[in-house]
Design an enzyme around this catalytic site. Structure first.
Site, PDB file in Angstrom:
ATOM      1  N   ARG A  32       0.832  -1.204   0.000  1.00 56.92           N
ATOM      2  CA  ARG A  32       0.000   0.000   0.000  1.00 56.92           C
ATOM      3  C   ARG A  32       0.873   1.263   0.000  1.00 56.92           C
ATOM      4  O   ARG A  32       0.522   2.288   0.596  1.00 56.92           O
ATOM      5  CB  ARG A  32      -0.960  -0.002   1.180  1.00 56.92           C
ATOM      6  CG  ARG A  32      -2.281   0.724   0.915  1.00 56.92           C
ATOM      7  CD  ARG A  32      -3.184   0.697   2.148  1.00 56.92           C
ATOM      8  NE  ARG A  32      -3.669  -0.637   2.454  1.00 56.92           N
ATOM      9  CZ  ARG A  32      -3.909  -1.086   3.684  1.00 56.92           C
ATOM     10  NH1 ARG A  32      -3.705  -0.327   4.717  1.00 56.92           N
ATOM     11  NH2 ARG A  32      -4.361  -2.316   3.869  1.00 56.92           N
ATOM     12  N   ARG A  36      -2.975   7.011   1.087  1.00 54.67           N
ATOM     13  CA  ARG A  36      -3.467   8.203   1.758  1.00 54.67           C
ATOM     14  C   ARG A  36      -2.478   8.859   2.717  1.00 54.67           C
ATOM     15  O   ARG A  36      -2.725   9.979   3.167  1.00 54.67           O
ATOM     16  CB  ARG A  36      -4.760   7.865   2.512  1.00 54.67           C
ATOM     17  CG  ARG A  36      -5.942   7.601   1.588  1.00 54.67           C
ATOM     18  CD  ARG A  36      -7.176   7.194   2.374  1.00 54.67           C
ATOM     19  NE  ARG A  36      -7.053   5.841   2.908  1.00 54.67           N
ATOM     20  CZ  ARG A  36      -7.960   5.264   3.695  1.00 54.67           C
ATOM     21  NH1 ARG A  36      -9.037   5.935   4.070  1.00 54.67           N
ATOM     22  NH2 ARG A  36      -7.794   4.029   4.109  1.00 54.67           N
ATOM     23  N   ARG A  45      -6.307  12.485  -5.659  1.00 53.83           N
ATOM     24  CA  ARG A  45      -7.639  11.938  -5.406  1.00 53.83           C
ATOM     25  C   ARG A  45      -8.702  13.028  -5.496  1.00 53.83           C
ATOM     26  O   ARG A  45      -9.817  12.777  -5.979  1.00 53.83           O
ATOM     27  CB  ARG A  45      -7.676  11.266  -4.036  1.00 53.83           C
ATOM     28  CG  ARG A  45      -9.010  10.602  -3.730  1.00 53.83           C
ATOM     29  CD  ARG A  45      -8.880   9.573  -2.639  1.00 53.83           C
ATOM     30  NE  ARG A  45     -10.178   9.071  -2.212  1.00 53.83           N
ATOM     31  CZ  ARG A  45     -10.380   7.934  -1.573  1.00 53.83           C
ATOM     32  NH1 ARG A  45      -9.352   7.163  -1.282  1.00 53.83           N
ATOM     33  NH2 ARG A  45     -11.581   7.552  -1.207  1.00 53.83           N
ATOM     34  N   ASP A  83      -7.046  -2.208  -6.697  1.00 56.36           N
ATOM     35  CA  ASP A  83      -7.648  -2.791  -5.506  1.00 56.36           C
ATOM     36  C   ASP A  83      -7.717  -4.296  -5.669  1.00 56.36           C
ATOM     37  O   ASP A  83      -7.771  -4.803  -6.803  1.00 56.36           O
ATOM     38  CB  ASP A  83      -9.051  -2.224  -5.271  1.00 56.36           C
ATOM     39  CG  ASP A  83      -9.589  -2.591  -3.898  1.00 56.36           C
ATOM     40  OD1 ASP A  83      -9.161  -1.964  -2.910  1.00 56.36           O
ATOM     41  OD2 ASP A  83     -10.400  -3.526  -3.801  1.00 56.36           O
ATOM     42  N   TYR A 164     -15.060 -11.070   1.038  1.00 53.61           N
ATOM     43  CA  TYR A 164     -15.753  -9.826   0.710  1.00 53.61           C
ATOM     44  C   TYR A 164     -17.034 -10.091  -0.082  1.00 53.61           C
ATOM     45  O   TYR A 164     -18.044  -9.415   0.099  1.00 53.61           O
ATOM     46  CB  TYR A 164     -14.834  -8.906  -0.085  1.00 53.61           C
ATOM     47  CG  TYR A 164     -13.778  -8.221   0.755  1.00 53.61           C
ATOM     48  CD1 TYR A 164     -14.083  -7.093   1.509  1.00 53.61           C
ATOM     49  CD2 TYR A 164     -12.474  -8.694   0.785  1.00 53.61           C
ATOM     50  CE1 TYR A 164     -13.121  -6.460   2.265  1.00 53.61           C
ATOM     51  CE2 TYR A 164     -11.498  -8.063   1.542  1.00 53.61           C
ATOM     52  CZ  TYR A 164     -11.825  -6.949   2.285  1.00 53.61           C
ATOM     53  OH  TYR A 164     -10.865  -6.325   3.047  1.00 53.61           O
TER      54      TYR A 164
END
Length: 392
Positions: A32, A36, A45, A83, A164
């Site tokens: 990752r 962010r 973004r 993702d 998921y």
């Protein structure tokens, strides 16, 4: 003949370590790493309408954010910005990300009717991913034709995708997916078989588009009971690997080896069994001692009754170390590197290590602490190799 010299790379250390070749320093990249915690990511973004999928499905934005950590830190590999859940989205389950929330599916798979509708998706629905891979590779190619650093492609594992897909979102107890696993194992096996074939096709398409290594994220394998892990996670990861390309012929006619990485968070209990997987690298979380893992599966004999080359190891510092002061970060980096020991430095192949976090980087991580970590990995690993050379 497959080229494993990586002459078309300015910095081939990551690929070399994947194949257990000697490197001048321990390569480092972070799960990752484009995300962010970087202010430049947040700015991009905003341009994408503050939408994660707006970033991931836009080739220019996906390329931009993939390169951002490389422009800030001397990392040894890039990883595609995407993702793990793009496959079930392409299956029609309706992936979305609310502001400040994790992924959510509009149409969870919770009964036989929903399972009957599942199929390997049309890969054209994932064209934006493959176009991003090609775009990133082009951006990483320098004027001399060499790649700045290798590009890693990835997918979630069949089991992690299933978690998921059945839960419909993240979960704290995995109640719905485990209920199906125990009460209707036949349905779970059907989901996992479709997922495995989908992941294999998806990763092979990423390789065709230019990914130079691929990684399977079994993020939730560790939530399974012993026995269930082998039947519902490990077996389907093996099914993916059995279908994956191990090499790729590029536009210049060069056949290049494609390393394959498997990471199971919480999988340390089953390390010996994972050693038999047909992959090059096993990623480890922070609960596993690297020295013990090296002794068990990093050498020439890597599993009882199974001969052949061992696995390269990837990991495994606790991501929360990055909230400490630089001096403590450096000490923890040294501890992790020393726990593995000096990698093999001969002309052939032997135990090798790729430095990484034990899971994804937190969005609250100070970027300057990441810089301290990357610098410490490079300095300490170079120094340890120098000391070995002096002793020799």
């Amino acid at each position: 003949m497959t080229d494993t010299t990586f002459t078309n790379h300015q910095n081939p250390t990551f690929l070399q370590a994947c194949l257990r070749q000697a490197t001048p320093h321990t390569p480092v990249w972070l799960m990752r790493q484009a995300g962010r915690y970087l202010p430049e990511y947040l700015a991009t973004r905003v341009k994408a309408g503050n939408s994660f999928m707006g970033l991931a499905t836009n080739v220019d934005y996906a390329t931009e954010v993939t390169l951002q950590p490389l422009d800030r830190f001397p990392l040894d590999a890039a990883i595609l910005f995407s993702d793990i859940l793009t496959i079930p989205d392409a299956m029609g389950l309706g992936l979305s990300f609310g502001v400040g929330e994790g992924p959510r599916f509009a149409s969870p798979v919770r009964d036989e009717t929903a399972v009957d509708k599942l199929a390997v998706p049309d890969l054209d629905k994932l064209r934006y991913v493959f176009d991003a891979v090609s775009s990133i590779r082009k951006a990483l190619t320098q004027a001399d034709g060499k790649s700045r650093v290798p590009l890693i492609g990835f997918s979630g594992s069949p089991w992690t995708l299933a978690c998921y897909m059945v839960e419909g979102a993240g979960s704290s107890d995995y109640r719905l997916v485990k209920t199906m696993l125990y009460s209707r194992p036949d349905l779970m096996h059907r989901i996992l078989a479709t997922n495995a074939d989908s992941v294999a096709a998806y990763l092979n398409a990423q390789i065709e588009a230019g990914a130079q290594a691929v990684m399977i994220f079994d993020s939730w394998g560790g939530v399974l009971a012993d026995g269930a892990f082998q039947d519902f996670s490990l077996a389907y990861t093996a099914r993916v690997l059995a279908q994956l390309k191990t090499s790729h012929t590029d536009a210049n006619g060069n056949t290049i080896r494609i390393p394959r990485i498997v990471f199971t968070k919480g999988g340390g209990l089953w390390l010996q069994e994972m050693a038999a997987l047909d992959c090059d690298v096993l990623g480890l979380d922070w609960t596993v001692n690297l020295g013990k893992a090296r002794a068990a599966i990093g050498g020439e004999e890597y599993a009882p009754g199974v001969s052949g080359p061992g696995k390269a190891l990837q990991g495994n510092i606790d991501p929360n170390v990055l909230f400490a002061q630089p001096a403590q970060i450096e000490a923890e980096v040294a501890r992790v590197l020393d726990s593995f020991g000096t990698p093999y430095q001969g002309a052939g192949t032997g135990p090798s290590h790729i430095f990484n976090l034990g899971h994804g980087i937190s969005q609250y991580t100070p970027p300057e602490n990441v810089a301290a970590l990357v610098d410490a990995v490079h300095r300490h690993s170079r120094a340890s190799r120098g000391l070995q050379a002096l002793r020799a």
